[in-house]
Design a protein around this motif. Sequence first.
Motif, PDB file in Angstrom:
ATOM      1  N   MET A 102       0.838  -1.198   0.000  1.00 31.51           N
ATOM      2  CA  MET A 102       0.000   0.000   0.000  1.00 31.51           C
ATOM      3  C   MET A 102       0.876   1.253   0.000  1.00 31.51           C
ATOM      4  O   MET A 102       2.041   1.215   0.408  1.00 31.51           O
ATOM      5  CB  MET A 102      -0.906   0.021   1.253  1.00 31.51           C
ATOM      6  CG  MET A 102      -1.814  -1.197   1.370  1.00 31.51           C
ATOM      7  SD  MET A 102      -3.042  -1.296   0.055  1.00 31.51           S
ATOM      8  CE  MET A 102      -4.154  -0.022   0.615  1.00 31.51           C
ATOM      9  N   SER A 103       0.315   2.370  -0.394  1.00 33.66           N
ATOM     10  CA  SER A 103       1.067   3.617  -0.399  1.00 33.66           C
ATOM     11  C   SER A 103       1.212   4.150   1.015  1.00 33.66           C
ATOM     12  O   SER A 103       0.599   3.654   1.955  1.00 33.66           O
ATOM     13  CB  SER A 103       0.329   4.660  -1.259  1.00 33.66           C
ATOM     14  OG  SER A 103      -0.927   4.937  -0.703  1.00 33.66           O
ATOM     15  N   ASP A 104       2.087   5.183   1.142  1.00 29.51           N
ATOM     16  CA  ASP A 104       2.220   5.799   2.448  1.00 29.51           C
ATOM     17  C   ASP A 104       0.854   6.204   2.968  1.00 29.51           C
ATOM     18  O   ASP A 104       0.018   6.710   2.228  1.00 29.51           O
ATOM     19  CB  ASP A 104       3.098   7.055   2.361  1.00 29.51           C
ATOM     20  CG  ASP A 104       4.521   6.709   1.970  1.00 29.51           C
ATOM     21  OD1 ASP A 104       5.248   7.637   1.615  1.00 29.51           O
ATOM     22  OD2 ASP A 104       4.868   5.506   2.013  1.00 29.51           O
ATOM     23  N   GLU A 105       0.632   6.015   4.257  1.00 26.68           N
ATOM     24  CA  GLU A 105      -0.687   6.352   4.812  1.00 26.68           C
ATOM     25  C   GLU A 105      -0.925   7.842   4.661  1.00 26.68           C
ATOM     26  O   GLU A 105      -0.149   8.663   5.164  1.00 26.68           O
ATOM     27  CB  GLU A 105      -0.751   5.977   6.287  1.00 26.68           C
ATOM     28  CG  GLU A 105      -2.134   6.231   6.878  1.00 26.68           C
ATOM     29  CD  GLU A 105      -2.189   5.859   8.346  1.00 26.68           C
ATOM     30  OE1 GLU A 105      -3.213   6.157   8.976  1.00 26.68           O
ATOM     31  OE2 GLU A 105      -1.217   5.288   8.838  1.00 26.68           O
TER      32      GLU A 105
ATOM     33  N   TYR B 218      -7.303  11.855  -5.936  1.00 22.67           N
ATOM     34  CA  TYR B 218      -5.957  11.436  -5.560  1.00 22.67           C
ATOM     35  C   TYR B 218      -5.686  11.921  -4.138  1.00 22.67           C
ATOM     36  O   TYR B 218      -5.448  13.112  -3.923  1.00 22.67           O
ATOM     37  CB  TYR B 218      -4.925  12.006  -6.532  1.00 22.67           C
ATOM     38  CG  TYR B 218      -3.598  11.293  -6.499  1.00 22.67           C
ATOM     39  CD1 TYR B 218      -3.226  10.418  -7.519  1.00 22.67           C
ATOM     40  CD2 TYR B 218      -2.708  11.485  -5.444  1.00 22.67           C
ATOM     41  CE1 TYR B 218      -2.005   9.760  -7.493  1.00 22.67           C
ATOM     42  CE2 TYR B 218      -1.490  10.832  -5.409  1.00 22.67           C
ATOM     43  CZ  TYR B 218      -1.141   9.967  -6.434  1.00 22.67           C
ATOM     44  OH  TYR B 218       0.066   9.309  -6.392  1.00 22.67           O
TER      45      TYR B 218
ATOM     46  N   ASP C 216       3.964  10.706 -10.067  1.00 23.42           N
ATOM     47  CA  ASP C 216       2.928  10.314  -9.102  1.00 23.42           C
ATOM     48  C   ASP C 216       1.530  10.453  -9.692  1.00 23.42           C
ATOM     49  O   ASP C 216       0.698   9.564  -9.557  1.00 23.42           O
ATOM     50  CB  ASP C 216       3.051  11.173  -7.835  1.00 23.42           C
ATOM     51  CG  ASP C 216       4.411  11.000  -7.167  1.00 23.42           C
ATOM     52  OD1 ASP C 216       4.636   9.941  -6.562  1.00 23.42           O
ATOM     53  OD2 ASP C 216       5.239  11.913  -7.276  1.00 23.42           O
TER      54      ASP C 216
ATOM     55  N   ASN D 199     -10.792   7.210  -2.318  1.00 24.71           N
ATOM     56  CA  ASN D 199      -9.609   6.470  -2.758  1.00 24.71           C
ATOM     57  C   ASN D 199      -8.512   6.376  -1.702  1.00 24.71           C
ATOM     58  O   ASN D 199      -7.365   6.080  -2.035  1.00 24.71           O
ATOM     59  CB  ASN D 199      -9.023   7.132  -4.014  1.00 24.71           C
ATOM     60  CG  ASN D 199      -9.862   6.844  -5.237  1.00 24.71           C
ATOM     61  OD1 ASN D 199     -10.568   5.848  -5.292  1.00 24.71           O
ATOM     62  ND2 ASN D 199      -9.799   7.726  -6.223  1.00 24.71           N
TER      63      ASN D 199
ATOM     64  N   ALA E 200      -5.281   3.674  -1.637  1.00 24.81           N
ATOM     65  CA  ALA E 200      -4.919   3.094  -2.930  1.00 24.81           C
ATOM     66  C   ALA E 200      -3.462   3.402  -3.251  1.00 24.81           C
ATOM     67  O   ALA E 200      -2.907   4.414  -2.823  1.00 24.81           O
ATOM     68  CB  ALA E 200      -5.823   3.645  -4.025  1.00 24.81           C
ATOM     69  N   THR E 201      -2.821   2.548  -4.010  1.00 22.74           N
ATOM     70  CA  THR E 201      -1.441   2.777  -4.417  1.00 22.74           C
ATOM     71  C   THR E 201      -1.394   3.783  -5.559  1.00 22.74           C
ATOM     72  O   THR E 201      -2.415   4.065  -6.218  1.00 22.74           O
ATOM     73  CB  THR E 201      -0.793   1.471  -4.893  1.00 22.74           C
ATOM     74  OG1 THR E 201      -1.472   1.028  -6.078  1.00 22.74           O
ATOM     75  CG2 THR E 201      -0.876   0.390  -3.825  1.00 22.74           C
ATOM     76  N   LYS E 202      -0.178   4.295  -5.827  1.00 19.45           N
ATOM     77  CA  LYS E 202       0.011   5.223  -6.938  1.00 19.45           C
ATOM     78  C   LYS E 202      -0.419   4.579  -8.253  1.00 19.45           C
ATOM     79  O   LYS E 202      -1.072   5.213  -9.092  1.00 19.45           O
ATOM     80  CB  LYS E 202       1.482   5.649  -7.010  1.00 19.45           C
ATOM     81  CG  LYS E 202       1.806   6.584  -8.166  1.00 19.45           C
ATOM     82  CD  LYS E 202       3.267   6.961  -8.187  1.00 19.45           C
ATOM     83  CE  LYS E 202       4.112   5.838  -8.751  1.00 19.45           C
ATOM     84  NZ  LYS E 202       5.534   6.269  -8.951  1.00 19.45           N
ATOM     85  N   GLU E 203      -0.055   3.318  -8.433  1.00 15.97           N
ATOM     86  CA  GLU E 203      -0.398   2.612  -9.661  1.00 15.97           C
ATOM     87  C   GLU E 203      -1.904   2.463  -9.810  1.00 15.97           C
ATOM     88  O   GLU E 203      -2.454   2.641 -10.902  1.00 15.97           O
ATOM     89  CB  GLU E 203       0.273   1.244  -9.688  1.00 15.97           C
ATOM     90  CG  GLU E 203       1.800   1.267  -9.825  1.00 15.97           C
ATOM     91  CD  GLU E 203       2.515   1.711  -8.563  1.00 15.97           C
ATOM     92  OE1 GLU E 203       3.688   2.140  -8.662  1.00 15.97           O
ATOM     93  OE2 GLU E 203       1.897   1.655  -7.471  1.00 15.97           O
ATOM     94  N   GLU E 204      -2.577   2.141  -8.711  1.00 12.30           N
ATOM     95  CA  GLU E 204      -4.039   1.992  -8.754  1.00 12.30           C
ATOM     96  C   GLU E 204      -4.718   3.326  -9.069  1.00 12.30           C
ATOM     97  O   GLU E 204      -5.674   3.389  -9.850  1.00 12.30           O
ATOM     98  CB  GLU E 204      -4.538   1.443  -7.424  1.00 12.30           C
ATOM     99  CG  GLU E 204      -4.165  -0.013  -7.188  1.00 12.30           C
ATOM    100  CD  GLU E 204      -4.452  -0.456  -5.769  1.00 12.30           C
ATOM    101  OE1 GLU E 204      -4.561  -1.681  -5.547  1.00 12.30           O
ATOM    102  OE2 GLU E 204      -4.573   0.407  -4.871  1.00 12.30           O
TER     103      GLU E 204
END
Length: 310
Positions: free
Chosen positions: A1-4, A23, A40, A108, A111-115
């Motif tokens: 997962m991305s940074d909280e 985002y 990003d 969102n 969510a990860t950067k990719e997602e």
Amino acid sequence: MSDEPSSGFALRFISGKYQGGEYPLPSEKEIVIGRGGELDIVLVEDMVSRKHAKLTTQQGKIVIQDLGSTNGTFVNGEKIKRARLKEGDRVLIGTSILKLIAQSESSNVGATKEELNAELDAIGRRQQHKTDITSGDIAELPLPDILTLLSTNKKTGVLAVRNEDHAGRVYLKGGRIFYAILDDNDELGPLKALFRMIALESGTYALGVPTAEEFMLELEEPTDQLVADAVRQSNELRDIKGDLPEVEDMLMVPKPLGPQLSALQADELDTLQLALNLGFFQAVLDKSPFPDLRTCQVVKSLIERQYLRA
């Protein structure tokens, strides 16, 4: 997962090919926006530079910085190099307007950067033929953003602006604003008419085809400067509105007049004479040779110094 994401904010796309996307902004981190696939936030459109802008969240503060982009970065209609953002601010990059919202409103979070970028890409593909910047609601997209967007897209035509009380037109050629008229009142002049329209908080706008009309007095300032000046004056007017009469109020010169006329500056004397001749505050604003902001500042000062009363 991305940074909280603990900054408490997210970006929501409210116009452009990514409209509806969101985002979340992670805390203590830089977010780079541009066309580059490794960034990003990836916005694939011609008017976005490869590295366009950078957002930094640190200790609850959010700062945006333009990275030397070709078409510029705008905050609330004003072109910026660096600016601090607050909730509700609108950022224009390319044809996308992003609004800073409370993170609790975002769907969102986590969510990860990719997602997140995959979702933006999917939105962009679905809406690539649906994006329309030529008509809409001022309450959703204020006129400073619309005029800036039309300018950066080098649009030509006549922007019709209308609400319950007013109807106006803004004339554009290749994205440059060269004339404006409000309520068919030529005496206002194009600058005062434009500034009043930009201050409207409700109504509709629609870009129509160019006309063959010609005007003796055209605006020469760059569109971004006109919009920035209008936003600044609108904000300053809002700050002093509570100290001003209503526009339908009568301005009266006390008799006998206590303070000395010799203490007044030239613009104060001119405004006092207009009040004496015309009476109503709205008429003074319309006939004044000065911008609305300066006229209101003078009227406020004259009332406080007992040259006028409402």
